[in-house]
Design an enzyme around this catalytic site. Structure first.
Site, mmCIF file in Angstrom:
data_model
loop_
_atom_site.group_PDB
_atom_site.id
_atom_site.type_symbol
_atom_site.label_atom_id
_atom_site.label_comp_id
_atom_site.label_asym_id
_atom_site.label_seq_id
_atom_site.Cartn_x
_atom_site.Cartn_y
_atom_site.Cartn_z
ATOM 1 N N GLY A 37 0.779 -1.232 0.000
ATOM 2 C CA GLY A 37 0.000 0.000 0.000
ATOM 3 C C GLY A 37 0.810 1.281 0.000
ATOM 4 O O GLY A 37 0.251 2.369 0.147
ATOM 5 N N SER B 221 2.206 8.102 2.498
ATOM 6 C CA SER B 221 1.341 6.949 2.745
ATOM 7 C C SER B 221 1.486 6.423 4.170
ATOM 8 O O SER B 221 2.592 6.395 4.725
ATOM 9 C CB SER B 221 1.695 5.809 1.780
ATOM 10 O OG SER B 221 1.511 6.180 0.438
ATOM 11 N N ILE B 222 0.374 5.977 4.737
ATOM 12 C CA ILE B 222 0.419 5.307 6.042
ATOM 13 C C ILE B 222 1.345 4.101 5.975
ATOM 14 O O ILE B 222 2.128 3.850 6.897
ATOM 15 C CB ILE B 222 -0.999 4.872 6.461
ATOM 16 C CG1 ILE B 222 -1.882 6.093 6.727
ATOM 17 C CG2 ILE B 222 -0.946 3.972 7.700
ATOM 18 C CD1 ILE B 222 -3.336 5.758 6.969
ATOM 19 N N ILE C 172 -4.480 -0.933 1.722
ATOM 20 C CA ILE C 172 -5.062 -0.584 0.427
ATOM 21 C C ILE C 172 -6.580 -0.560 0.530
ATOM 22 O O ILE C 172 -7.179 -1.299 1.315
ATOM 23 C CB ILE C 172 -4.633 -1.559 -0.695
ATOM 24 C CG1 ILE C 172 -5.051 -3.004 -0.361
ATOM 25 C CG2 ILE C 172 -3.128 -1.464 -0.919
ATOM 26 C CD1 ILE C 172 -4.764 -3.985 -1.496
ATOM 27 N N ALA D 13 -12.609 2.364 -4.165
ATOM 28 C CA ALA D 13 -14.006 2.353 -4.618
ATOM 29 C C ALA D 13 -14.066 3.149 -5.911
ATOM 30 O O ALA D 13 -13.429 4.201 -6.014
ATOM 31 C CB ALA D 13 -14.926 2.979 -3.573
ATOM 32 N N TYR E 166 -18.055 9.652 3.278
ATOM 33 C CA TYR E 166 -17.285 8.405 3.304
ATOM 34 C C TYR E 166 -18.057 7.272 2.625
ATOM 35 O O TYR E 166 -17.480 6.350 2.073
ATOM 36 C CB TYR E 166 -16.928 8.049 4.747
ATOM 37 C CG TYR E 166 -15.725 7.144 4.870
ATOM 38 C CD1 TYR E 166 -14.500 7.497 4.324
ATOM 39 C CD2 TYR E 166 -15.806 5.924 5.543
ATOM 40 C CE1 TYR E 166 -13.393 6.680 4.436
ATOM 41 C CE2 TYR E 166 -14.704 5.104 5.665
ATOM 42 C CZ TYR E 166 -13.501 5.482 5.112
ATOM 43 O OH TYR E 166 -12.415 4.656 5.222
ATOM 44 N N LYS F 35 -15.286 -0.854 5.168
ATOM 45 C CA LYS F 35 -14.428 -0.883 6.354
ATOM 46 C C LYS F 35 -15.118 -1.591 7.528
ATOM 47 O O LYS F 35 -14.455 -2.249 8.334
ATOM 48 C CB LYS F 35 -14.033 0.536 6.761
ATOM 49 C CG LYS F 35 -13.121 1.244 5.769
ATOM 50 C CD LYS F 35 -11.769 0.564 5.632
ATOM 51 C CE LYS F 35 -10.813 1.408 4.798
ATOM 52 N NZ LYS F 35 -9.487 0.770 4.627
ATOM 53 N N ALA G 158 -4.955 8.647 -0.974
ATOM 54 C CA ALA G 158 -6.255 7.968 -0.965
ATOM 55 C C ALA G 158 -7.348 8.883 -0.418
ATOM 56 O O ALA G 158 -8.470 8.904 -0.918
ATOM 57 C CB ALA G 158 -6.170 6.694 -0.146
#
Length: 261
Positions: free
Chosen positions: A20, A26-27, A99, A102, A162, A169, A202
């Site tokens: 990811g 990025s996280i 990751i 949508a 969201y 999630k 993202a």
């Protein structure tokens, strides 16, 4: 990166896969940097050729011994990654799945109106992909290990804009609990990590995200936004053997944002 106790190399000898990383915001990159600082080996994937030029320098920075493409919508790529890990290492100690996806029209629309193809693609990448990776990682975690995926507060509460990602999630968090119960007897822990809002690539797809960041900083008891290094340090702790009896949790790293009405 300066990490408390990094000199101790508390994760020395650990080998794992981080999926990811898109860029240095990025996280997943925060996690990779933390694990590397603590002595772990890190296998890294990139989405496609367009992303490769951003991710490759980061992989080189942490001396990643495995660097491969991985797009969950491309058949057999995830299997190829695990085949390479099996051939090179023969074992795995941790897996970090960061990751989600949508289709834009599905994310922008109401959950009530979600088309089947958009819903299925969202669930495939955002939820099932973690389940598939866990299935492939399980036989490599011969001495136990830890698996992590990234979630968000929108799985629990309705967060404006969201939308369908909140549904995905929520399914992901439920999958974490079931997988933790199933894999626990093998010494494998499974967690969902729920950071506060972060300005990642993202997140840029969520309308009015800047307003959400302002709200989070104002509302969180810590009066501070979480950073990718905060997430990385917390995940690294949970991967250590000292956290071996913590599993099946949704871990909030959000300055306390989720506790305040």
């Amino acid at each position: 990166m300066t990490l408390p106790l990094a000199q101790a190399k508390l994760l020395a000898g650990k080998k794992g896969l981080i999926v990811g990383i898109a860029n240095d915001q990025s996280i997943a990159w925060g996690c990779a940097r933390a694990f590397h600082a603590l002595g772990a080996e890190v296998a890294v994937t990139y989405l496609n050729d367009k992303a490769k030029r951003f991710v490759e320098p980061l992989a080189q920075e942490i001396e990643a011994p495995i660097f491969l493409p991985l797009d969950m919508l491309v058949p057999d790529q995830v299997e190829a990654v695990f085949e390479e890990i099996t051939a090179k290492w023969g074992e795995l100690d941790y897996l970090i799945h960061s990751i989600a996806f949508a289709p834009r029209d599905t994310l922008a629309g109401r959950v009530t109106d979600a088309p089947l193809d958009g819903f299925l693609k969202t669930m495939e990448v955002s939820c099932w992909s973690f389940m598939r990776m866990a299935h492939l990682a399980e036989p490599l975690m011969k001495k136990g290990g830890a698996m992590f995926t990234m979630t968000y507060y929108g799985a629990e509460m309705v967060v404006e804009n969201y939308n369908i990602m909140g549904v995905a999630k929520a399914a992901l968090e439920s999958a974490v609990r079931y997988m933790a119960a199933e894999l626990g007897p093998k010494g494998i822990r499974v967690h969902a990590i729920s950071p506060g809002p972060l300005a990642t690539r993202a997140a840029s797809g969520i309308p009015e995200f800047d307003e959400l960041l302002v709200k989070a900083e104002r509302k969180a008891p810590a009066r501070e936004l979480v950073g990718i290094d905060d997430v990385g340090a917390a995940v690294a702790f949970l991967a250590h053997d000292a956290a071996r009896l913590i599993t099946g949790q949704t871990i909030y790293i959000d300055g306390g944002y989720h506790i305040v009405d």
